[in-house]
Every structure is written in C-alpha cells, then in structure tokens.
Design a protein around this motif. Structure first.
Motif, PDB file in Angstrom:
ATOM      1  N   GLU A   7       0.619  -1.225  -0.103  1.00 41.06           N
ATOM      2  CA  GLU A   7      -0.081  -0.010   0.081  1.00 41.06           C
ATOM      3  C   GLU A   7       0.921   1.312  -0.186  1.00 41.06           C
ATOM      4  N   LYS A   8       1.832   1.196   0.830  1.00 41.49           N
ATOM      5  CA  LYS A   8       2.881   2.517   0.884  1.00 41.49           C
ATOM      6  C   LYS A   8       3.586   2.554  -0.671  1.00 41.49           C
ATOM      7  N   LEU A   9       4.118   1.356  -1.120  1.00 40.58           N
ATOM      8  CA  LEU A   9       4.646   1.657  -2.574  1.00 40.58           C
ATOM      9  C   LEU A   9       3.748   2.106  -3.303  1.00 40.58           C
ATOM     10  N   LEU A  10       2.409   1.575  -3.365  1.00 41.77           N
ATOM     11  CA  LEU A  10       1.571   2.184  -4.506  1.00 41.77           C
ATOM     12  C   LEU A  10       1.049   3.650  -4.050  1.00 41.77           C
ATOM     13  N   GLU A  11       0.916   3.984  -2.946  1.00 41.77           N
ATOM     14  CA  GLU A  11       0.684   5.686  -2.636  1.00 41.77           C
ATOM     15  C   GLU A  11       1.815   6.370  -3.163  1.00 41.77           C
ATOM     16  N   ILE A  12       3.135   5.686  -3.120  1.00 40.18           N
ATOM     17  CA  ILE A  12       4.064   6.711  -3.582  1.00 40.18           C
ATOM     18  C   ILE A  12       4.130   6.666  -5.051  1.00 40.18           C
ATOM     19  N   LEU A  13       3.890   5.566  -5.447  1.00 39.80           N
ATOM     20  CA  LEU A  13       3.881   5.182  -7.118  1.00 39.80           C
ATOM     21  C   LEU A  13       2.869   6.180  -7.840  1.00 39.80           C
ATOM     22  N   LYS A  14       1.657   6.127  -7.269  1.00 36.70           N
ATOM     23  CA  LYS A  14       0.415   7.003  -7.935  1.00 36.70           C
ATOM     24  C   LYS A  14       0.862   8.665  -7.972  1.00 36.70           C
ATOM     25  N   LYS A  15       1.872   9.067  -7.294  1.00 39.58           N
ATOM     26  CA  LYS A  15       2.092  10.464  -7.201  1.00 39.58           C
ATOM     27  C   LYS A  15       3.055  10.849  -8.261  1.00 39.58           C
ATOM     28  N   PHE A  16       3.679  10.126  -9.094  1.00 39.25           N
ATOM     29  CA  PHE A  16       4.410  10.238  -9.912  1.00 39.25           C
ATOM     30  C   PHE A  16       3.491  10.461 -11.438  1.00 39.25           C
ATOM     31  N   LEU A  71      11.774   6.483 -10.576  1.00 39.79           N
ATOM     32  CA  LEU A  71      10.910   7.557 -10.356  1.00 39.79           C
ATOM     33  C   LEU A  71      11.564   8.325  -9.254  1.00 39.79           C
ATOM     34  N   GLN A  72      11.575   9.616  -9.461  1.00 39.14           N
ATOM     35  CA  GLN A  72      12.218  10.512  -8.607  1.00 39.14           C
ATOM     36  C   GLN A  72      11.510  12.074  -8.498  1.00 39.14           C
ATOM     37  N   GLU A  73      11.533  12.533  -7.457  1.00 39.70           N
ATOM     38  CA  GLU A  73      11.150  14.159  -6.991  1.00 39.70           C
ATOM     39  C   GLU A  73      11.839  14.244  -6.197  1.00 39.70           C
ATOM     40  N   GLU A  74      11.569  15.499  -5.751  1.00 37.31           N
ATOM     41  CA  GLU A  74      12.522  16.366  -4.785  1.00 37.31           C
ATOM     42  C   GLU A  74      13.075  15.446  -3.789  1.00 37.31           C
ATOM     43  N   GLN A 130       9.762  12.790   2.437  1.00 35.47           N
ATOM     44  CA  GLN A 130       8.625  13.904   2.590  1.00 35.47           C
ATOM     45  C   GLN A 130       8.086  14.052   3.798  1.00 35.47           C
ATOM     46  N   GLY A 131       7.662  15.162   4.166  1.00 33.98           N
ATOM     47  CA  GLY A 131       6.866  15.697   5.304  1.00 33.98           C
ATOM     48  C   GLY A 131       7.536  15.058   6.613  1.00 33.98           C
ATOM     49  N   THR A 132       6.975  14.679   7.498  1.00 31.64           N
ATOM     50  CA  THR A 132       7.349  14.095   8.775  1.00 31.64           C
ATOM     51  C   THR A 132       8.357  13.030   8.829  1.00 31.64           C
ATOM     52  N   ALA A 133       8.422  12.113   7.520  1.00 27.55           N
ATOM     53  CA  ALA A 133       9.391  11.198   7.347  1.00 27.55           C
ATOM     54  C   ALA A 133      10.497  11.992   7.086  1.00 27.55           C
ATOM     55  N   GLY A 134      10.577  13.132   6.560  1.00 31.39           N
ATOM     56  CA  GLY A 134      11.808  13.884   6.108  1.00 31.39           C
ATOM     57  C   GLY A 134      12.431  14.394   7.293  1.00 31.39           C
TER      58      GLY A 134
END
Length: 176
Positions: A7-16, A71-74, A130-134
């Motif tokens: 679920e976490k991986l798919l959540e991230i994947l869908k942001k790209f 896939l990469q973003e900031e 990202q966010g709190t993880a960052g």
C-alpha cells in the motif's frame, strides 16, 4: 532494510507523472528513457506507457523483457523491477489516450504506430523523505553525523516490497 507495505509503495507510485524506463540493448548496455506514466493499476502497481512501434525500446523489450522503472522527485524515490510487454490493443489505447499524448502522436489515438508498454513490477524499493518522514530523517542524519554512524530509517522511509509474484526478503514468492 525493512520490508515495506504494498500500500505504501503504491501510494508513492501514484504521485508520479513521469519515469525513466530502463531496458537492455542487444549488446548488453542499459538504456534509460524518460516516459510519461499513462496509468498505474490499483492493487498490482502495473504501469502503462505509450510509445511508437518504431522505437528502439520495442526491439529491446521483445529481446529481453526484464526492465527497471525509476521515479524521482525532490525527496521521494522509487525503483521497480519487472517484466515489460508490448500491447497493441486498440481498446486499451483508447482507454489510456489523453490529449497530452497528441504531442507525440499527432495522428491521435488511431495512429497505426502507437503501441503501449505494460510493465508488471515484481519488486520495488522506495525512499520517502517527504513531510514528517523527512524531518525524522534529518534528525537521524544529524545524530549520525555527530556520532560517526549512519542514519536509521524505518519502513515509512525506506523499504523493499515484493510485488506480483516477486521474491520476498526471505526468498518466498510474493502474492499476486
């Protein structure tokens, strides 16, 4: 490295919206090309790209379907390894067509050179700062710098995920 959730991986994947598709050329060299994500399938994480049947990547995939998608973003990164196939279904092309694709296919969705690349990932790995993880990573990085160690992360930040029958960390095969 921890095993993360699908679920976490798919959540991230869908942001790209864009990715680099890595194929292997006939002489063994790896080739990476930027591609627009046309669709990410819910549940499986299968990825769809549009391409021209005249593209060199078609021959490369038909010769060796093992690919990598990066896939990469900031502050977010994802790597997927799996198998690609070429799909020429007019119904699937119709389903995935967007006006943005007209830039590359001016004849539209009926262009006879238009094909799809379908990637079924078998394993993925993500890095999410990202966010709190960052913020957690930044704190761990400072601690690591001061103590001469490496930063600690958890599955919310970095993990490997088996997908669609790919291997798990203990060597078993993941559920499809």
């Amino acid at each position: 490295m921890e095993t993360g959730s699908r679920e976490k991986l798919l959540e991230i994947l869908k942001k790209f919206r864009n990715a680099m598709l890595v194929t292997q050329a006939g002489h063994g060299a790896l080739r990476a090309r930027p591609m627009a994500l046309m669709k990410v399938d819910d549940g499986t994480g299968d990825i769809w790209f549009m391409t021209s049947i005249d593209s060199g990547k078609i021959d490369e995939i038909e010769s060796n379907p093992e690919v990598n998608v990066t896939l990469q973003e900031e502050r977010r990164f994802l790597s997927l390894s799996g198998r690609a196939s070429i799909v020429r279904s007019r119904a699937k092309i119709e389903e995935l067509w967007s006006e943005e694709a007209k830039v590359y296919f001016p004849k539209g969705k009926d262009d006879p050179h238009l094909a799809l690349i379908h990637v079924t990932p078998r394993e993925g790995e993500y890095w999410d700062n990202q966010g709190t993880a960052g913020l957690r990573f930044l704190i761990e990085a400072v601690k690591a710098y001061v103590t001469g160690t490496t930063p600690k992360t958890d599955a919310s930040q970095h993990a490997a995920v088996p997908l669609n029958g790919g291997p798990t960390s203990d060597g078993r095969v993941a559920a499809r």
